[in-house]
Structure formats: C-alpha cells, structure tokens
Design an enzyme around this catalytic site. Structure first.
Site, mmCIF file in Angstrom:
data_model
loop_
_atom_site.group_PDB
_atom_site.id
_atom_site.type_symbol
_atom_site.label_atom_id
_atom_site.label_comp_id
_atom_site.label_asym_id
_atom_site.label_seq_id
_atom_site.Cartn_x
_atom_site.Cartn_y
_atom_site.Cartn_z
ATOM 1 N N LYS A 273 0.868 -1.185 0.000
ATOM 2 C CA LYS A 273 0.000 0.000 0.000
ATOM 3 C C LYS A 273 0.899 1.227 0.000
ATOM 4 O O LYS A 273 1.612 1.483 0.964
ATOM 5 C CB LYS A 273 -0.930 0.018 1.215
ATOM 6 C CG LYS A 273 -1.922 1.170 1.148
ATOM 7 C CD LYS A 273 -2.843 1.205 2.334
ATOM 8 C CE LYS A 273 -3.953 2.240 2.125
ATOM 9 N NZ LYS A 273 -3.467 3.544 1.666
ATOM 10 N N ARG A 293 -7.350 10.820 -8.639
ATOM 11 C CA ARG A 293 -8.415 10.119 -7.934
ATOM 12 C C ARG A 293 -9.737 10.859 -8.037
ATOM 13 O O ARG A 293 -10.809 10.254 -8.073
ATOM 14 C CB ARG A 293 -8.022 9.945 -6.467
ATOM 15 C CG ARG A 293 -9.062 9.192 -5.654
ATOM 16 C CD ARG A 293 -8.551 8.901 -4.267
ATOM 17 N NE ARG A 293 -9.512 8.120 -3.534
ATOM 18 C CZ ARG A 293 -9.212 7.140 -2.694
ATOM 19 N NH1 ARG A 293 -7.956 6.808 -2.515
ATOM 20 N NH2 ARG A 293 -10.133 6.484 -2.042
ATOM 21 N N PHE A 361 -1.309 -1.502 -10.717
ATOM 22 C CA PHE A 361 -1.787 -2.733 -10.090
ATOM 23 C C PHE A 361 -3.102 -3.267 -10.658
ATOM 24 O O PHE A 361 -3.578 -4.309 -10.218
ATOM 25 C CB PHE A 361 -1.930 -2.568 -8.567
ATOM 26 C CG PHE A 361 -2.628 -1.320 -8.117
ATOM 27 C CD1 PHE A 361 -3.990 -1.155 -8.299
ATOM 28 C CD2 PHE A 361 -1.910 -0.310 -7.499
ATOM 29 C CE1 PHE A 361 -4.631 -0.011 -7.875
ATOM 30 C CE2 PHE A 361 -2.546 0.848 -7.061
ATOM 31 C CZ PHE A 361 -3.910 0.998 -7.244
ATOM 32 N N LYS A 438 -7.404 -2.789 3.330
ATOM 33 C CA LYS A 438 -6.122 -2.146 3.609
ATOM 34 C C LYS A 438 -5.674 -2.491 5.020
ATOM 35 O O LYS A 438 -6.470 -2.462 5.961
ATOM 36 C CB LYS A 438 -6.187 -0.636 3.398
ATOM 37 C CG LYS A 438 -7.306 0.083 4.102
ATOM 38 C CD LYS A 438 -7.399 1.541 3.650
ATOM 39 C CE LYS A 438 -8.598 2.243 4.260
ATOM 40 N NZ LYS A 438 -8.775 3.615 3.761
#
Length: 571
Positions: A273, A293, A361, A438
């Site tokens: 992460k 984002r 990813f 996460k």
C-alpha cells in the site's frame, strides 16, 4: 422543461422524508422528459452540473455568488450575508432576497423577454403556475448552457464574465428558481437525492434491471447519459462499455485485518500500500492522458509519468495505479506527490526536484474490451501480458505468516502497509467493499469533509482553530461526526485558512459554515456512541493528520462504514 417546474419538483423532494416516496416521484417524472432535458434533469436533481467524468468544474465560491446578487438587488453585501446567516442556507436566503428586496436597474434591464404560459402536466401544484405567470420563462437546458459558459470562461476578464452570467441568471429567476440556482452554483442542492435513489428511479421509470443501470454507470460514469440509454431498453444498457478518456471512479478499500481477511476469503492477493496519489492512465490510438483520484486530468502535471507508461505499453489500455515520490531510494511523504499533481507551471523544474515513479496494479480496459467484470486473477493476467515495467509486486497466498512477512517488508521499505484483494473479485468502480482490504499500523484514520469551524484564540485568532468534520450517508447527505482541534501546526492552519476563507457560507459568532469541498484525514482512538451528533456516533480523541486534496466529497467515509468500524471495534 421549464426551470420553474424543475424547482417545484425539487421543493417537493426537499419536503419528503421517505426514500421510496422520493424515488416514486422521480420515477414518474423521467419518462415525460425529452432527450435534451432528461440527462440535465438527472444531474441537476443530484446537485451535479456536469458528468462525473467531465473535466469541467463550475468553480464558483460563495464570495462570487454574494457579489453577483449584490449587483441585482437594492442591498449591500453585508445585508445579503446577514440574510444567509439568519437562514443558514444560501438557497433559502436567495429565495427570500429575490422575494422581498427591490430589484435594481440591472435586474430590470435583464427581464425584457416575453412571458410564456403553458399548462403544467402531472402534479406540480398551483403555485408553480402562479410563479411562472409574471417573469420570463427559463428552461432547464438554458440554465445548463449558462452554467457551461461559467465553467468555460477563461482569460483576464473571466471573473467579470462569470459575474455577469450569474447576475443574468438570478435577475431572470423567480424566487423559487433562485433558491435552486444558488444551490446548483455551489453544487449542493440539499434535497437528499443521491446516486442510489437516482439509479432506482431510472430502473423503475424505464422498467429495466437495476443491476444493468448500476453496471452502465460504473462504465460511463454519468447517470444522465445512463438514463438516456435506459430509455431505449435493456439491450442498449447491455452494450455499454468503458471508453478511453472518460475516466471511471476508482475502486476503494476498507480497513481490516490479515487473519480476518484470510479466514473469510482463503487465498488473497497481497500488494504494497503506497503513500502516494492514485492515478488512471488512458492510452488509445497513440494518445495518452492521466487522471487523478478525483477524475481531474493531470496530464500536463505528470509528463514524466506519462512518458514512462506510454513507453512501457503498446496497447490501448486503461490502467489503475499509484504514483509515489522517491528520494535516495525511499518513498517521500504524500505531500511531495501532491505538489506535482497540483503543479500547473514550471513542471520541468519540478521534475528535477521530485522523482516520481508509477506502480500499476490493475487494468480496466484492453484493446476495446471492458475488463471490470473479470475476476482479479484474470485482470492480473491481462496486466502481466501488456506491461512488465512499473507493475506493482503481488503475492497470492492463504498463509497468514507469508502475508505478515510482506506486511513487515512494506513497512520496512517506507510504505503505508499492504492491500489484500480477493482474487475472484470484479473491479467495482466507486465501491468501498470487502474485496479490497487495507492493512495499516494500529492508528485508525478516517477521510472526512470539513463543513464548519470556529475562530482560533490568542496568536491564532486570525485563523480557524477547530473544525467540524462530517461523513456521508448513502445518498450523499453530510452527517456531522466530530470536532477536531489538535494535530495542526501553525503552517497547516494557515494553509487550511487559505483554502477555506473564500468558501464561507455563513457565520454566527465564532462559528463558521463552509461550502463542503475540503477533505482531511483524521486519526482517532475509538468510535463511540454519541447523542450530540445526528449520526449517533463521535470520534474519541480526534486528531488532524493531513489534508487529502486528492480526494473529493464523494470519497469520504460513509455512516455505514462508521457503524461497521464501531461493531468491529466492539467485537
């Protein structure tokens, strides 16, 4: 559709408390709209002006709005701010101002058009007809065109141009229209219609499967267009595909534990992460663009990253990843990455200061094929086939000790922790679920919206000293959760003041309310039940961690997520 009809519908929705009642009203309205009005109505009633993928932003703060209305009524700016403070809502205040204050010469010059009277269909009520009989009639698409002109105004005279357009809009508005035009300009309609309600209404209005509406919206990121497609029927919805250069919302993660995730899912994919900024890379026909984002285009700010990925892949793709800043082989703090994402000028000199590296990813699109419905294991196979450089390392295992080792390696390398991903899971844009987990060190944090503040004291009397933070519910309504007053340096308070000073909507004594746009990360020791906040929960020992201007209001924590954390914490 006349804008007065839209405003009357909005008032009806604002007065409703039941979700099903709201959905039913919208469901009855949608089939009667033509192809021009339908997408605009859908976006507007959710408080949005442009499609979510669009780079256009209205860019209107409260101060510009106050200046605009000062130019069309016989009253001072202080009078207007006083009225807003009395009501606590810009829209209601503007409705009152337009009802009671004598119009200026500007307003009289702007209302020369002939009035149009048409019979209202359906269930608008008498007052909509009465409101429409005196002033010029504005249509929904005319208002949308004016808002588009505001968003595209450029150059030295752009501010004055925006003021003129807003003044023209408001001076032509009937009081009820003014309420919703003011709120639209601040992109906060305050009637409680979020994506969930709208998706249900679209499915019911056009008698199509709700899952097809959901999937189409995930692919094209615009419920206005989805409604148009749904009007054609289910076969049209099934044909919807992701499009290059129309960014889609990014899949989100929630917090969890290694043991709990493996126990629930068995085999999982573990990845580092990164403490960087999420990006979406689009390449088609030799053209490349990048999005943040918040789906803002950042192509010009990251030419080095664009070149790296363009060179690394020779297919048409949409890639999901994270870019981090590196110095002496170690990742730099998140703020170093943000400086590059914000950069508009002198990008080349900034490239020399901060070295950026992408980590890819996931893959959402490959050579015309939409991949989001494929399981992660298959998407990873496609990703491996088209790019080797800049791929994020991934380990698949169901052994907790193996995952623990990767977690410790990530922390040792200076990263935030790890991500655990369910190998059978699809890519679900904009969804925060249990398919991505996460894992970070023990201190829990939340991303929350800043909605209010109190002025500081002593040497901080000229700055905001404490802040009200809110999460959101499923329909996007902001729910107060906590006040935070610790963790700030003087420089951080100065930075936050600079970001918020032009976003003040109202003030009462030392308390200030803001147009919600700023997201911060806040740490806390635990979540506890509290009667002091509407959501029924509060943060114990909240502490400011950092500004998250890579995130928008749609990315903040939900009240359902708060409840889930509370239950997990209690267990």
């Amino acid at each position: 559709m006349r804008f007065i009809d839209f405003a009357t519908y909005c008032r009806q929705l604002e007065g409703m408390s039941g979700r099903l009642e709201m959905i039913d009203l919208i469901r009855r309205i949608l089939p009667g709209l033509d192809d021009d009005d339908l997408p605009v109505f859908v976006r507007f009633v959710m408080g949005r002006i442009f499609p979510d993928w669009s780079p256009l932003k209205i860019g209107i703060g409260p101060n510009l709005l106050f200046d605009a209305v000062t130019g069309i009524v016989d009253g001072t700016r202080d009078d207007i701010i006083h009225d807003i403070n009395m009501t606590g809502d810009v829209g209601t205040a503007f409705e009152n101002i337009l009802s009671s204050k004598k119009s200026s010469a500007y307003s009289r010059r702007s209302t020369q058009a002939a009035t149009v009277q048409t019979p209202l269909t359906g269930f608008l009520g008498q007052d909509a007809e009465e409101n429409s009989a005196v002033s010029p009639v504005m249509t929904l698409t005319e208002v949308e065109r004016d808002l588009h002109r505001i968003a595209t105004a450029q150059g030295k005279a752009s501010q004055e141009m925006k003021l003129d357009i807003i003044r023209s809009l408001l001076s032509r508005s009937k009081p009820l229209e003014g309420r919703y035009i003011a709120r639209l300009l601040l992109e906060d309609l305050r009637i409680g219609v979020g994506e969930g309600n709208m998706k249900s209404a679209i499915a019911r209005a056009f008698e199509v499967d709700a899952s097809l509406v959901e999937h189409a919206n995930q692919a094209i990121n615009d419920l206005g267009e989805v409604a148009l497609i749904a009007k054609k029927g289910e076969p049209a919805l099934r044909e919807v595909r992701i499009r290059p250069f129309h960014p889609v919302k990014m899949m989100l993660a929630q917090q969890g534990t290694i043991s709990g995730t493996i126990e629930e899912n068995g085999m999982v994919a573990a990845e580092f992460k990164y403490d960087g900024s999420r990006f979406q890379f689009h390449k088609s026909g030799g053209e490349c663009r990048m999005y943040s984002r918040k789906l803002e285009e950042v192509t010009g700010s990251l030419p080095d990253i664009l070149e790296m990925l363009d060179t690394a892949v020779d297919h048409d793709v949409i890639l999901d990843g994270e870019v981090i800043a590196i110095k002496n082989g170690r990742p730099m703090p998140f703020q170093a990455v943000l400086r590059r994402f914000r950069r508009k000028h002198k990008v080349n000199s900034m490239k020399e200061e901060v070295r950026m590296v992408p980590h890819v990813f996931d893959i959402l699109y490959l050579d015309g094929e939409t991949l989001i419905d494929l399981p992660l294991s298959e998407r990873r196979g496609r990703l491996d086939s088209v790019i080797t450089a800049y791929r994020a390392p991934q380990t698949v295992s169901d052994d907790p000790s193996v995952i623990e080792t990767i977690y410790n390696d990530a922390l040792s390398a200076g990263h935030e922790g790890i991500m655990l991903k369910v190998v059978s899971s699809p890519y679900t844009p904009g969804i925060r679920g249990k398919n991505w987990i996460k894992i970070k060190p023990a201190v829990d944090t939340l991303d929350l919206a800043v909605v209010g503040a109190e002025w500081g004291e002593g040497k901080r009397a000229h700055l905001f000293g404490s802040f009200l933070l809110a999460c959101r519910n499923e329909e996007g309504e902001l729910i107060l959760l906590s006040k935070v007053a610790t963790g700030f340096s003087d420089d951080q308070l100065a930075e936050i003041y600079a970001l918020l000073k032009d976003r003040v909507i109202s003030q009462s004594g030392k308390e200030v309310k803001f147009e919600p746009f700023l997201v911060v990360e806040a740490g806390y020791s635990e979540i506890q039940k509290s009667p002091n906040y509407k959501g029924g929960y509060a943060l114990r020992f909240p502490r400011f961690v950092r500004i998250r201007d890579d995130k928008g209001i749609d990315d903040i924590e939900t009240i359902d997520g708060i409840l889930e954390r509370y239950q997990r914490q209690s267990a």
